[in-house]
Design an enzyme around this catalytic site. Structure first.
Site, short mmCIF file in Angstrom:
data_model
loop_
_atom_site.label_atom_id
_atom_site.label_comp_id
_atom_site.label_asym_id
_atom_site.label_seq_id
_atom_site.Cartn_x
_atom_site.Cartn_y
_atom_site.Cartn_z
CG ASP A 149 -1.84 1.20 1.60
OD1 ASP A 149 -2.25 1.38 0.45
OD2 ASP A 149 -1.71 1.81 2.60
CG ASP A 162 -1.61 7.89 0.87
OD1 ASP A 162 -0.43 8.20 0.36
OD2 ASP A 162 -2.59 8.04 0.26
N GLY A 176 -7.03 4.08 3.34
CA GLY A 176 -7.46 3.18 2.13
C GLY A 176 -8.64 3.19 1.47
NE ARG A 184 -9.52 12.18 -5.05
CZ ARG A 184 -9.02 12.10 -6.49
NH1 ARG A 184 -9.85 12.99 -7.41
NH2 ARG A 184 -8.00 11.70 -6.81
CB SER A 206 -3.77 7.43 -3.96
OG SER A 206 -3.62 8.83 -4.15
CG ASN A 225 -3.87 12.59 -5.99
OD1 ASN A 225 -3.69 13.37 -7.10
ND2 ASN A 225 -4.63 12.63 -5.33
P1 B16 Z 1 -6.72 9.94 -3.80
P2 B16 Z 1 -3.60 4.11 0.03
C1 B16 Z 1 -5.68 6.07 0.20
O1 B16 Z 1 -4.41 5.71 -0.24
C2 B16 Z 1 -5.73 6.87 1.43
O2 B16 Z 1 -5.36 6.27 2.54
C3 B16 Z 1 -7.05 7.18 1.51
O3 B16 Z 1 -7.17 8.16 2.54
C4 B16 Z 1 -7.46 8.25 0.21
O4 B16 Z 1 -8.69 8.80 0.23
C5 B16 Z 1 -7.36 7.29 -1.11
O5 B16 Z 1 -6.05 6.66 -1.31
C6 B16 Z 1 -7.79 7.97 -2.35
O6 B16 Z 1 -6.62 8.99 -2.59
O7 B16 Z 1 -8.01 11.01 -3.29
O8 B16 Z 1 -5.53 10.44 -3.64
O9 B16 Z 1 -7.17 9.13 -4.91
O10 B16 Z 1 -3.64 4.10 1.52
O11 B16 Z 1 -4.74 3.11 -0.45
O12 B16 Z 1 -2.12 4.14 -0.55
MG MG Z 2 -2.63 3.12 3.30
#
Ligand code: B16
Ligand code: MG
Length: 212
Positions: free
Chosen positions: A10, A12, A47, A50, A117, A119
């Protein structure tokens, strides 16, 4: 353990912590809308995609939002969030990440990312890991959010391995559930340790060196 040939990390909360940026961006949106939001609610967004995160933020709203308004709020949150990602740099990799990734790579394991994410490409670039992994599966190539295992199954497929041959490393409870749902071994770090349903628990990334 000998059947293990690869890892799905993962992003974030495992490789880098962008929690505070997600929190501040959602808080700005919640304040603008007059919606109560705190760190505890923010923890539930870990996790989670959005749009699913927005639905959690809106649980405390005093009015109904149309789909169009929701899309606009999610976009506004993302603009604030992406602006803060400008500050990210290589030294923001979480403790033990660099040595552990190099150790596992040198041992011949296939290494991939499995993140919700959208991003992910920007974050990996900012922390200098955009060319390091054998594959990147992220919010841009999936339909279903964790706890659905799709993002991990796609990562495993990209590195040419079966789920049983991969270990998922996750900081979110939704992510550990996704790993279990996909028949992966799992390693819980941080917040994910509380659900006690992972194969292993670690306090920091360098503990993987002792395990594998
Ligand atoms: P984005 P991971 C997740 O990343 C984040 O933990 C979560 O808080 C966020 O809402 C999700 O990505 C979507 O992110 O808005 O940047 O597309 O922990 O799966 O790496
Ligand atoms: Mg995470």
């Amino acid at each position: 353990m000998s059947q293990i040939k690869g890892f799905v990390f993962d992003l974030d909360g495992v490789i880098v912590s962008t929690d505070k940026y997600h929190y501040l961006a959602w808080k700005a949106i919640a304040d603008q809308e007059g919606i109560y939001f705190d760190e505890q609610i923010n923890n539930r967004l870990r996790g989670v995609s959005r749009m699913a995160s927005l639905d959690i933020v809106l649980e405390k709203a005093h009015k109904e939002y149309t789909q169009e308004e929701k899309v606009a709020l999610a976009a506004a949150k993302n603009d604030i969030y992406r602006e803060s990602l400008n500050e990210l740099k290589e030294t923001d990799r979480l403790p033990g990440v660099t040595d552990t990734l190099n150790y596992l790579k040198n041992k011949g394991y296939k290494l991939s990312i499995g993140s919700s994410s959208k991003n992910t490409p920007l974050i990996l670039k900012k922390i200098g890991l955009d060319t390091f992994f054998d594959a990147v599966s992220d919010g841009n190539n999936i339909t279903y959010s964790k706890p659905n295992p799709e993002v991990f199954l796609k990562a495993a497929e990209m590195i040419g391995l079966k789920p049983e041959e991969c270990v998922v490393v996750e900081d979110s409870t939704a992510g550990i559930e996704a790993a279990n749902n996909g028949s992966f071994l799992s390693v819980a770090i941080g917040d994910a340790r509380k659900i006690k349903s992972s194969t292993y628990e670690i306090n920091s990334m360098d503990e993987l060196i002792k395990l594998f």
